[in-house]
Design a protein around this motif. Structure first.
Motif, PDB file in Angstrom:
ATOM      1  N   LEU A  33       0.828  -1.206   0.000  1.00 54.09           N
ATOM      2  CA  LEU A  33       0.000   0.000   0.000  1.00 54.09           C
ATOM      3  C   LEU A  33       0.864   1.257   0.000  1.00 54.09           C
ATOM      4  O   LEU A  33       0.574   2.223  -0.714  1.00 54.09           O
ATOM      5  CB  LEU A  33      -0.928  -0.001   1.211  1.00 54.09           C
ATOM      6  N   THR A  34       1.934   1.229   0.780  1.00 55.47           N
ATOM      7  CA  THR A  34       2.828   2.383   0.831  1.00 55.47           C
ATOM      8  C   THR A  34       3.520   2.599  -0.506  1.00 55.47           C
ATOM      9  O   THR A  34       3.580   3.724  -1.012  1.00 55.47           O
ATOM     10  CB  THR A  34       3.885   2.178   1.940  1.00 55.47           C
ATOM     11  N   ARG A  36       2.526   1.619  -3.414  1.00 56.08           N
ATOM     12  CA  ARG A  36       1.530   2.012  -4.413  1.00 56.08           C
ATOM     13  C   ARG A  36       1.221   3.502  -4.294  1.00 56.08           C
ATOM     14  O   ARG A  36       1.092   4.203  -5.299  1.00 56.08           O
ATOM     15  CB  ARG A  36       0.267   1.186  -4.210  1.00 56.08           C
ATOM     16  N   SER A  37       1.122   4.001  -3.081  1.00 55.96           N
ATOM     17  CA  SER A  37       0.872   5.427  -2.867  1.00 55.96           C
ATOM     18  C   SER A  37       2.050   6.268  -3.368  1.00 55.96           C
ATOM     19  O   SER A  37       1.857   7.300  -4.015  1.00 55.96           O
ATOM     20  CB  SER A  37       0.627   5.705  -1.387  1.00 55.96           C
ATOM     21  N   LEU A  38       3.256   5.820  -3.068  1.00 51.03           N
ATOM     22  CA  LEU A  38       4.439   6.551  -3.538  1.00 51.03           C
ATOM     23  C   LEU A  38       4.521   6.544  -5.062  1.00 51.03           C
ATOM     24  O   LEU A  38       4.890   7.541  -5.679  1.00 51.03           O
ATOM     25  CB  LEU A  38       5.705   5.939  -2.940  1.00 51.03           C
ATOM     26  N   ALA A  40       2.005   6.414  -7.115  1.00 50.97           N
ATOM     27  CA  ALA A  40       0.978   7.333  -7.604  1.00 50.97           C
ATOM     28  C   ALA A  40       1.453   8.782  -7.491  1.00 50.97           C
ATOM     29  O   ALA A  40       1.269   9.581  -8.424  1.00 50.97           O
ATOM     30  CB  ALA A  40      -0.316   7.124  -6.829  1.00 50.97           C
ATOM     31  N   LEU A  41       2.080   9.131  -6.362  1.00 48.54           N
ATOM     32  CA  LEU A  41       2.606  10.487  -6.204  1.00 48.54           C
ATOM     33  C   LEU A  41       3.714  10.784  -7.209  1.00 48.54           C
ATOM     34  O   LEU A  41       3.788  11.872  -7.785  1.00 48.54           O
ATOM     35  CB  LEU A  41       3.132  10.689  -4.780  1.00 48.54           C
ATOM     36  N   TRP A  42       4.584   9.807  -7.437  1.00 48.69           N
ATOM     37  CA  TRP A  42       5.670   9.989  -8.395  1.00 48.69           C
ATOM     38  C   TRP A  42       5.102  10.187  -9.800  1.00 48.69           C
ATOM     39  O   TRP A  42       5.571  11.044 -10.558  1.00 48.69           O
ATOM     40  CB  TRP A  42       6.597   8.776  -8.364  1.00 48.69           C
ATOM     41  N   TYR A  44       2.161  11.396 -10.628  1.00 46.66           N
ATOM     42  CA  TYR A  44       1.541  12.714 -10.701  1.00 46.66           C
ATOM     43  C   TYR A  44       2.601  13.808 -10.838  1.00 46.66           C
ATOM     44  O   TYR A  44       2.460  14.727 -11.654  1.00 46.66           O
ATOM     45  CB  TYR A  44       0.683  12.945  -9.460  1.00 46.66           C
TER      46      TYR A  44
END
Length: 77
Positions: A33-34, A36-38, A40-42, A44
């Motif tokens: 999960l962590t 995947r979030s990173l 997504a931020l990268w 964007y």
């Protein structure tokens, strides 16, 4: 658990829906999960940066093709 028709104790059998998670499974899920979030931020941030970079390239192209030739003509006169 006490059976309703008798006074004997019956061992509770875990149902098939009850799922136990190991520590390894929990850590893996948290890490995924962590990450995947990173990711997504990268993505964007890369999208925003790429848009600005392409705009700068377009402006540079316009400057080289439209502004420089008339300036060279003016200097040669």
């Amino acid at each position: 658990m006490i059976h309703p028709q008798s006074s004997q104790h019956v061992a509770a059998v875990p149902s098939a829906q009850h799922r136990t998670w190991t520590v390894r499974s929990k850590i893996t899920v948290l890490l995924l999960l962590t990450l995947r979030s990173l990711a997504a931020l990268w993505t964007y941030a890369a999208y925003l940066s790429l848009g600005d970079a392409l705009t700068l390239k377009h402006v540079d192209t316009i400057g080289n093709h439209l502004a420089r030739p008339p300036g060279e003509v003016f200097i040669s006169l």
